[in-house]
Design an enzyme around this catalytic site. Structure first.
Site, PDB file in Angstrom:
ATOM      1  N   LYS A  22     -26.444 -53.149   1.993  1.00  0.00           N
ATOM      2  CA  LYS A  22     -27.363 -54.207   1.507  1.00  0.00           C
ATOM      3  C   LYS A  22     -26.681 -55.568   1.596  1.00  0.00           C
ATOM      4  CE  LYS A  22     -27.522 -55.138  -3.059  1.00  0.00           C
ATOM      5  NZ  LYS A  22     -27.355 -56.532  -3.542  1.00  0.00           N
ATOM      6  N   ASN A  23     -25.446 -55.643   1.082  1.00  0.00           N
ATOM      7  CA  ASN A  23     -24.799 -56.950   0.976  1.00  0.00           C
ATOM      8  C   ASN A  23     -24.342 -57.496   2.321  1.00  0.00           C
ATOM      9  OD1 ASN A  23     -25.360 -56.973  -1.684  1.00  0.00           O
ATOM     10  ND2 ASN A  23     -23.285 -56.545  -2.400  1.00  0.00           N
ATOM     11  N   ARG A 105     -30.743 -63.701  -5.806  1.00  0.00           N
ATOM     12  CA  ARG A 105     -29.788 -64.808  -5.688  1.00  0.00           C
ATOM     13  C   ARG A 105     -29.262 -64.971  -4.265  1.00  0.00           C
ATOM     14  NH1 ARG A 105     -27.976 -66.686 -10.350  1.00  0.00           N
ATOM     15  NH2 ARG A 105     -26.234 -67.580  -9.225  1.00  0.00           N
ATOM     16  N   CYS A 129     -28.332 -65.095 -14.657  1.00  0.00           N
ATOM     17  CA  CYS A 129     -28.274 -63.767 -14.067  1.00  0.00           C
ATOM     18  C   CYS A 129     -27.679 -62.800 -15.084  1.00  0.00           C
ATOM     19  CB  CYS A 129     -27.401 -63.852 -12.817  1.00  0.00           C
ATOM     20  SG  CYS A 129     -26.983 -62.296 -12.087  1.00  0.00           S
ATOM     21  N   ARG A 134     -23.385 -67.538 -12.511  1.00  0.00           N
ATOM     22  CA  ARG A 134     -23.097 -67.428 -11.073  1.00  0.00           C
ATOM     23  C   ARG A 134     -23.388 -68.749 -10.367  1.00  0.00           C
ATOM     24  NH1 ARG A 134     -25.502 -61.971  -8.747  1.00  0.00           N
ATOM     25  NH2 ARG A 134     -24.164 -62.486  -6.994  1.00  0.00           N
ATOM     26  N   PRO A 135     -22.447 -69.699 -10.499  1.00  0.00           N
ATOM     27  CA  PRO A 135     -22.679 -71.011  -9.879  1.00  0.00           C
ATOM     28  C   PRO A 135     -22.609 -70.938  -8.348  1.00  0.00           C
ATOM     29  CG  PRO A 135     -20.455 -70.883 -10.776  1.00  0.00           C
ATOM     30  CD  PRO A 135     -21.130 -69.589 -11.124  1.00  0.00           C
ATOM     31  N   ASP A 137     -21.366 -73.815  -6.718  1.00  0.00           N
ATOM     32  CA  ASP A 137     -20.620 -75.040  -6.425  1.00  0.00           C
ATOM     33  C   ASP A 137     -19.663 -74.877  -5.239  1.00  0.00           C
ATOM     34  OD1 ASP A 137     -19.354 -73.223  -8.307  1.00  0.00           O
ATOM     35  OD2 ASP A 137     -17.704 -74.674  -8.392  1.00  0.00           O
ATOM     36  N   LEU A 138     -19.110 -73.682  -5.042  1.00  0.00           N
ATOM     37  CA  LEU A 138     -18.168 -73.506  -3.928  1.00  0.00           C
ATOM     38  C   LEU A 138     -18.898 -73.537  -2.590  1.00  0.00           C
ATOM     39  CD1 LEU A 138     -15.902 -70.695  -5.462  1.00  0.00           C
ATOM     40  CD2 LEU A 138     -15.379 -73.138  -5.292  1.00  0.00           C
ATOM     41  N   ASP A 322     -18.698 -54.280  -8.166  1.00  0.00           N
ATOM     42  CA  ASP A 322     -19.978 -53.577  -8.013  1.00  0.00           C
ATOM     43  C   ASP A 322     -19.869 -52.069  -8.285  1.00  0.00           C
ATOM     44  OD1 ASP A 322     -21.147 -55.975  -7.401  1.00  0.00           O
ATOM     45  OD2 ASP A 322     -21.146 -55.676  -5.237  1.00  0.00           O
ATOM     46  N   ILE A 344     -13.975 -60.404 -11.945  1.00  0.00           N
ATOM     47  CA  ILE A 344     -14.860 -61.185 -11.061  1.00  0.00           C
ATOM     48  C   ILE A 344     -16.009 -61.794 -11.865  1.00  0.00           C
ATOM     49  CG2 ILE A 344     -16.233 -61.152  -8.916  1.00  0.00           C
ATOM     50  CD1 ILE A 344     -13.327 -60.336  -8.452  1.00  0.00           C
ATOM     51  N   ARG A 414     -33.612 -52.467  -5.948  1.00  0.00           N
ATOM     52  CA  ARG A 414     -33.111 -53.638  -5.213  1.00  0.00           C
ATOM     53  C   ARG A 414     -31.952 -53.248  -4.308  1.00  0.00           C
ATOM     54  NH1 ARG A 414     -30.863 -57.623  -8.974  1.00  0.00           N
ATOM     55  NH2 ARG A 414     -30.249 -58.361  -6.930  1.00  0.00           N
TER      56      ARG A 414
HETATM   57  N1  EPU Z   1     -18.222 -68.375  -7.953  1.00  0.00           N
HETATM   58  C1  EPU Z   1     -18.101 -69.705  -8.349  1.00  0.00           C
HETATM   59  N2  EPU Z   1     -18.720 -70.654  -7.602  1.00  0.00           N
HETATM   60  C2  EPU Z   1     -19.447 -70.347  -6.482  1.00  0.00           C
HETATM   61  C3  EPU Z   1     -19.563 -68.993  -6.088  1.00  0.00           C
HETATM   62  C4  EPU Z   1     -18.933 -68.030  -6.848  1.00  0.00           C
HETATM   63  O1  EPU Z   1     -17.452 -70.005  -9.337  1.00  0.00           O
HETATM   64  O2  EPU Z   1     -19.973 -71.256  -5.847  1.00  0.00           O
HETATM   65  C5  EPU Z   1     -17.555 -67.340  -8.750  1.00  0.00           C
HETATM   66  C6  EPU Z   1     -18.555 -66.319  -9.311  1.00  0.00           C
HETATM   67  O3  EPU Z   1     -19.119 -66.771 -10.525  1.00  0.00           O
HETATM   68  C7  EPU Z   1     -17.681 -65.097  -9.474  1.00  0.00           C
HETATM   69  C8  EPU Z   1     -16.733 -65.201  -8.276  1.00  0.00           C
HETATM   70  O4  EPU Z   1     -16.758 -66.572  -7.878  1.00  0.00           O
HETATM   71  O5  EPU Z   1     -16.918 -65.204 -10.649  1.00  0.00           O
HETATM   72  C9  EPU Z   1     -17.116 -64.324  -7.102  1.00  0.00           C
HETATM   73  O6  EPU Z   1     -18.484 -64.487  -6.786  1.00  0.00           O
HETATM   74  P1  EPU Z   1     -19.020 -64.377  -5.282  1.00  0.00           P
HETATM   75  O7  EPU Z   1     -19.459 -65.707  -4.828  1.00  0.00           O
HETATM   76  O8  EPU Z   1     -18.011 -63.668  -4.451  1.00  0.00           O
HETATM   77  O9  EPU Z   1     -20.310 -63.455  -5.470  1.00  0.00           O
HETATM   78  P2  EPU Z   1     -21.573 -63.484  -4.501  1.00  0.00           P
HETATM   79  O10 EPU Z   1     -21.122 -63.782  -3.145  1.00  0.00           O
HETATM   80  O11 EPU Z   1     -22.644 -64.312  -5.101  1.00  0.00           O
HETATM   81  C10 EPU Z   1     -21.498 -60.998  -3.738  1.00  0.00           C
HETATM   82  C11 EPU Z   1     -22.380 -59.786  -3.871  1.00  0.00           C
HETATM   83  C12 EPU Z   1     -22.326 -59.275  -5.301  1.00  0.00           C
HETATM   84  C13 EPU Z   1     -20.877 -58.962  -5.654  1.00  0.00           C
HETATM   85  C14 EPU Z   1     -20.014 -60.207  -5.461  1.00  0.00           C
HETATM   86  C15 EPU Z   1     -18.536 -59.959  -5.702  1.00  0.00           C
HETATM   87  C16 EPU Z   1     -24.137 -60.071  -2.251  1.00  0.00           C
HETATM   88  C17 EPU Z   1     -25.571 -60.276  -1.977  1.00  0.00           C
HETATM   89  N3  EPU Z   1     -23.747 -60.106  -3.514  1.00  0.00           N
HETATM   90  O12 EPU Z   1     -22.065 -61.980  -4.604  1.00  0.00           O
HETATM   91  O13 EPU Z   1     -23.087 -58.072  -5.313  1.00  0.00           O
HETATM   92  O14 EPU Z   1     -20.801 -58.522  -6.987  1.00  0.00           O
HETATM   93  O15 EPU Z   1     -20.156 -60.681  -4.108  1.00  0.00           O
HETATM   94  O16 EPU Z   1     -18.057 -58.985  -4.866  1.00  0.00           O
HETATM   95  O17 EPU Z   1     -23.358 -59.851  -1.341  1.00  0.00           O
HETATM   96  C18 EPU Z   1     -24.472 -56.408  -6.191  1.00  0.00           C
HETATM   97  O18 EPU Z   1     -24.631 -55.975  -5.035  1.00  0.00           O
HETATM   98  O19 EPU Z   1     -24.847 -55.771  -7.216  1.00  0.00           O
HETATM   99  C19 EPU Z   1     -23.847 -57.704  -6.385  1.00  0.00           C
HETATM  100  C20 EPU Z   1     -23.963 -58.410  -7.507  1.00  0.00           C
END
Ligand code: EPU
Length: 440
Positions: A22-23, A105, A129, A134-135, A137-138, A322, A344, A414
């Site tokens: 999925k991801n 998201r 969420c 889950r910002p 900003d990055l 996850d 995380i 989902r």
């Molecule tokens: N973070 C920031 N700023 C940002 C982005 C992330 O501070 O702009 C922080 C997050 O709050 C978190 C950390 O960085 O503390 C890592 O978040 P990441 O951005 O890696 O998460 P994501 O890319 O939004 C994906 C998966 C998630 C999985 C995370 C971590 C998808 C669609 N989602 O989310 O999957 O938990 O990586 O591995 O790929 C799930 O499938 O149930 C799921 C939540």
């Protein structure tokens, strides 16, 4: 809203086919916006999150066609679903509406592709969420370094590329919680069409990032080092159509490994990549689970004793967040005290209260859960709070004495393709009820 009724105490035995990730599929589908030529994707699972992403790219001018399933096509592994053809024929709309973004998201994945290809993007801010703050900003910081400009209006991020084309640079992409998976993918996509070279330092190393980089290279991008902390991208003028098979879903695979362990069962998991689960296998071996690997098949065999362990979630190749909830369900019937720390998403513990309703003894202290193993769990009525927490409840219910009712299971739809069919085929007893009416 559907519910699942699960009779516990069954031992799982048999074969399960792992679906495509999925991801991986979500950002890969979004990458279709980066060309007007046809993208053919194999192994994309049928899930409500994928439906949302297809609806979103449809609104953004992409024509979507799902073929009927065939037994075999490119690469190894069966096509549980037919391939997807994605072709953009209208590039006018640049807006990802809140109605779709609020359901998923990962809609943020269109930000980089839209800015790079169309020079403009309006994406509703995802908001709160269940698994914590889950910002994004990055994502925006990385894209700003490539020359994009952002403003925030009425709950939307509005991004523009003032000079028409993004410009490559060297940048650090990590944040306070480490690297970002979708942020890395967004910036990598944008840099693929930028002018000059981009170097992403502190990039996420998850297999899903690697997979998206592979797809982009097939489309004509020049990306090296994807899947490592430093990605080098030589921007190109245009991308073309391509054909690609998404990687197996490592989270689904890890969930079924734990399903074998928690039911003291024996499962043969087909079409998976054990290399993507090295930290999960490491922890589960310490718990007492045995693994054997033959090509793309993993044989999982669990002993009756569940040893207590310590586990901390980390970015890849560490133990994935996850699979934290599912491991907690297993350790809740372990022979002693386990300690789980979530690095995380430090608030990703909504399943603790629900597992405790089933007789578990879990205490949360900040980002850590102390799990005192109990002899058995009991069936109860529980509530699914997010995707992986729901999976943990299904696992706990299969091991529990008596009947469990899990409400709000739309969360599980989902991210787990045909979960009750897959588990029932290997001995589980799960029934879905729609409203009050039972369906076969
Ligand atoms: N973070 C920031 N700023 C940002 C982005 C992330 O501070 O702009 C922080 C997050 O709050 C978190 C950390 O960085 O503390 C890592 O978040 P990441 O951005 O890696 O998460 P994501 O890319 O939004 C994906 C998966 C998630 C999985 C995370 C971590 C998808 C669609 N989602 O989310 O999957 O938990 O990586 O591995 O790929 C799930 O499938 O149930 C799921 C939540």
């Amino acid at each position: 809203m559907d519910s699942l009724i699960i009779q516990g105490g069954t031992r799982l035995k048999g074969k399960i086919e792992i679906s495509g990730s999925k991801n991986s599929s979500l950002p890969i589908v979004a990458a279709a916006l980066m060309t007007t030529e046809k993208l053919t994707l194999h192994g994309v699972p049928r899930l409500s999150d994928i439906d949302s992403m297809l609806k979103l790219i449809g609104e953004l001018g992409c024509h979507v066609y799902r073929h009927e399933p065939k037994n075999r096509s490119v690469g190894d592994g069966p096509d549980l679903n037919g391939p997807l053809d994605l072709t953009v024929d209208n590039e006018k709309n640049c807006e990802a509406r809140y109605d779709i973004v609020k359901t998923m998201r990962a809609s943020i994945c269109v930000l980089g592709p839209l800015l790079a290809k169309r020079g403009k993007a309006i994406v509703a801010l995802p908001g709160g969420c269940a698994i914590g703050d889950r910002p994004v900003d990055l994502h925006t910081r990385g894209l700003m370094k490539l020359g994009a400009e952002f403003r925030y209006e009425n709950g939307n991020i509005i991004g523009e590329v003032p000079n028409g084309r993004l410009k490559g640079c060297r940048m650090y992409l990590g944040g306070a919680q480490g690297p970002t998976v979708l942020g890395t993918i967004n910036v990598m996509c944008a840099a693929a069409l930028a002018e000059g070279e981009t170097v992403l330092v502190g990039a996420a190393c998850e297999p899903e990032v690697w997979d998206c980089g592979e797809l982009l290279n097939k489309m004509g991008a020049k990306i090296k080092g994807h899947g490592s902390p430093e990605i080098r991208i030589e921007g190109v003028d245009a991308l073309r159509g391509a054909e690609h098979r998404v990687i197996p879903d490592r989270i689904e695979c890890g969930t079924f490994m734990i399903a074998a362990a928690i039911t003291n069962g024996e499962l043969e998991l087909k079409h998976c990549n054990l290399d993507h689960l090295i930290a999960v296998v490491d922890r589960l071996e310490e718990v007492g689970v045995k693994f054997e690997r033959q090509n793309g098949t993993i044989f999982v065999n669990a002993s009756r004793r569940i040893n207590p362990i310590e586990m901390t979630t980390q970015p890849y190749p560490g133990f994935p967040t996850d699979i934290q909830a599912q491991l907690m369900a297993l350790l809740s019937i372990g022979d002693g005290m386990s300690v789980i720390t979530e690095r995380i998403f430090p608030d990703r513990f909504l399943h603790v209260g629900e597992l405790n309703r089933m007789g578990a003894r879990i205490r949360k202290e900040g980002p850590t859960a102390i799990v005192h193993g109990v002899k058995e769990l009991q069936g109860a009525s529980v509530m699914a709070s997010d995707l992986r927490a729901s999976a943990a409840l299904v696992l706990a219910a299969m091991a529990a004495r008596g009947t469990t009712r899990i409400d709000r299971v739309y969360h599980i739809d989902r991210g787990y393709e045909k979960i009750e069919q897959k588990l029932n085929a290997v001995g589980a007893n799960i029934q879905r009820i729609k409203g009050e009416r039972a369906v076969a």
